[in-house]
Write an enzyme that holds these catalytic residues in place. Structure first.
Site, PDB file in Angstrom:
ATOM      1  N   LYS A  14       0.804  -1.227   0.000  1.00  0.00           N
ATOM      2  CA  LYS A  14       0.000   0.000   0.000  1.00  0.00           C
ATOM      3  C   LYS A  14       0.840   1.283   0.000  1.00  0.00           C
ATOM      4  CE  LYS A  14      -4.443  -1.669   1.266  1.00  0.00           C
ATOM      5  NZ  LYS A  14      -4.279  -3.051   1.772  1.00  0.00           N
ATOM      6  N   GLU A  50      -9.611   6.545   3.800  1.00  0.00           N
ATOM      7  CA  GLU A  50     -10.467   5.550   4.444  1.00  0.00           C
ATOM      8  C   GLU A  50      -9.603   4.336   4.737  1.00  0.00           C
ATOM      9  OE1 GLU A  50     -10.041   5.716   1.217  1.00  0.00           O
ATOM     10  OE2 GLU A  50      -9.575   3.609   0.826  1.00  0.00           O
ATOM     11  N   SER A 104       1.604  -9.893  -1.105  1.00  0.00           N
ATOM     12  CA  SER A 104       1.203  -8.495  -0.928  1.00  0.00           C
ATOM     13  C   SER A 104       1.510  -7.915   0.441  1.00  0.00           C
ATOM     14  CB  SER A 104      -0.289  -8.341  -1.233  1.00  0.00           C
ATOM     15  OG  SER A 104      -1.058  -9.198  -0.410  1.00  0.00           O
TER      16      SER A 104
HETATM   17  C1  LIG Z   1      -5.166  -4.064   1.592  1.00  0.00           C
HETATM   18  C2  LIG Z   1      -4.502  -5.339   1.293  1.00  0.00           C
HETATM   19  C3  LIG Z   1      -4.948  -6.188   0.247  1.00  0.00           C
HETATM   20  C4  LIG Z   1      -6.180  -5.918  -0.552  1.00  0.00           C
HETATM   21  O1  LIG Z   1      -6.181  -4.731  -1.272  1.00  0.00           O
HETATM   22  P1  LIG Z   1      -5.929  -4.686  -2.833  1.00  0.00           P
HETATM   23  O2  LIG Z   1      -6.273  -3.287  -3.206  1.00  0.00           O
HETATM   24  O3  LIG Z   1      -6.847  -5.703  -3.452  1.00  0.00           O
HETATM   25  O4  LIG Z   1      -4.514  -5.030  -3.056  1.00  0.00           O
HETATM   26  C5  LIG Z   1      -4.227  -7.333  -0.024  1.00  0.00           C
HETATM   27  N1  LIG Z   1      -3.127  -7.670   0.689  1.00  0.00           N
HETATM   28  C6  LIG Z   1      -2.683  -6.891   1.700  1.00  0.00           C
HETATM   29  C7  LIG Z   1      -1.470  -7.312   2.447  1.00  0.00           C
HETATM   30  C8  LIG Z   1      -3.355  -5.712   2.039  1.00  0.00           C
HETATM   31  O5  LIG Z   1      -2.898  -4.953   3.051  1.00  0.00           O
END
Ligand SMILES: *Cc1c(COP(=O)(O)O)cnc(C)c1O
Length: 416
Positions: free
Chosen positions: A106, A128, A395
């Protein structure tokens, strides 16, 4: 169905009106239109300004910790081979966004948007947040640039995600608990939009995923595409060519869009998005709009949405707060209808299994969101020959989820 003609590659979106095929657009009150136009103009100027790219690249290298590594998960690959019943499986590689500052992808987006905020001469940034990850990433960027920061968060999430609330406050952000509706992410988004309508002169709204009205889905995709650009280069370095498949989890869809977008015109690279399958396929038990939803308007754009027969946004469920959202970015809807990306779902149980699997085989505790993608990658690897390569977008890291995961694992033990 949308078909890609050679003259119009799939990457050539959005259109000037912010459309991805039929999806996307700008469905907002009049008061916000001029702010969105200003944002798009400023963004287009910034994108063609070498000084902007240079400053962002330097920040990504020295503050965020990019490039993140591409890691060969050999023991996870061996597990996939064993489980396949064929004695072989593809190689699984992890794109380590969990190693980025604040522990997830993020921050790539919030650093870019904070730079834009400064360019527009605005001194305040709002956001948000659901699980608090985007709130933390925004508070981090605001602290770096010395911007005022207010984060809207559902009161229910404030209670559930105490650690991230403390992190945001430590970095000087103000956390506003939203008591309306289901007191979760959807309600926090409504409140942030309301704030922006009244404060747009001096405030930038940093949206946290590839959702919302144009130009947000484009801006967030572009800032996250650093993930896919690095993956292309690192794949060639590591195994001499592009990957055979790329897998990512999909909440709003930003980590998936970031790793997919630089590959959408490479027909030989299979792209797989994994939604939250939750407890079951029944309405209210999952958060998988691309698998089970229908086109509708949510938070300013047209995309697949989970909605009731009379058009009300449906309740959703996922074990992972970051996937617990009834909508999805419009570009994913476009890719789905074009047949370019395959969307599947992993259940809460499968995600929980993969959470412990990755911890034990590789010594990496993934976010519960990420664990959905791991589940699909293991399944897919087991159907492919051993000379193939799958990249999974890792992610985020799972520190934020250890309490919830151990609670769920405990419940499961008790049920046996
Ligand atoms: C917020 C988040 C997501 C989901 O958000 P996307 O916009 O779909 O990427 C996925 N993995 C992690 C680690 C997150 O913090």
């Amino acid at each position: 169905m949308i078909t890609a003609s050679p003259a119009q590659p799939l990457s050539a979106v959005p259109s000037a009106s912010g459309r991805y095929g039929a999806f996307g657009g700008v469905y907002v009150p009049e008061t916000l239109v001029s702010a969105l136009v200003q944002l798009e103009e400023e963004y287009r100027r910034a994108r063609s300004d070498p000084a902007f790219s240079a400053e962002l690249d330097a920040l990504l290298a020295t503050f965020v910790g990019r490039a993140t590594p591409l890691y060969h998960a050999k023991r996870l690959s061996a597990y996939a081979a064993e489980r396949s019943g064929r004695g072989q499986a593809a190689n699984i590689w992890l794109k380590r966004e969990d190693l980025a500052h604040t522990g997830a992808h993020k921050i790539n987006n919030t650093m870019g948007q904070a730079l834009l905020t400064r360019r527009m001469g605005k001194r305040r940034i709002i956001a948000e947040t659901g699980a608090g990850q985007h709130g933390v990433a925004t508070a981090t960027a605001a602290a770096h640039f010395g911007l005022r920061c207010d984060v809207y968060m559902g009161a229910e999430d404030v209670r559930r995600q105490r650690l991230n609330v403390v992190r945001m406050k430590l970095m000087g952000a103000n956390v506003i608990a939203v008591e309306s509706g289901s007191r979760t992410l959807k309600d926090a988004t409504n409140e942030a939009m309301r704030d922006w309508m009244a404060s747009v002169e001096g405030t930038h709204y940093a949206l946290g995923s590839v959702v919302g009205p144009h130009p947000f889905p484009m801006i967030v995709r572009d800032f996250q595409s650093v993930i896919g650009r690095e993956t292309r280069r690192q794949s060639v370095e590591a195994f001499g060519r592009l990957p055979d498949a790329v897998v990512a989890c999909v909440g709003g869809g930003s980590n998936a869009a970031g790793i997919f977008y630089p590959f959408v015109d490479d027909a030989g690279v299979r792209l797989v998005g994994v939604e939250a399958g939750g407890r079951s396929r029944k309405p209210g038990d999952h958060a998988a709009p691309l698998s089970f939803g229908t086109p509708g308007i949510l938070h300013g754009s047209l995309s697949y949405v989970l909605q009731t027969d009379d058009g009300q946004t449906a309740d959703v469920h996922s074990c992972s707060a970051g996937l617990d959202y009834p909508g999805v970015g419009p570009e994913h809807s476009y890719w789905k209808d074009a047949g370019r990306v395959t969307y599947t779902a992993a259940t809460d149980d499968e995600a929980l299994d993969s959470f412990t699997l990755l911890a034990r085989t590789e010594g990496i505790i993934p976010a519960l969101e990420t664990a959905h993608a791991i589940a699909e990658a293991v399944r897919l690897a087991g159907q492919m020959p051993c000379d193939r390569h799958i990249v999974v977008n890792c992610s985020g890291r799972g520190d934020k989820d250890v309490d919830e995961a151990s609670r769920l694992l405990g419940l499961r033990e008790a049920g046996r």
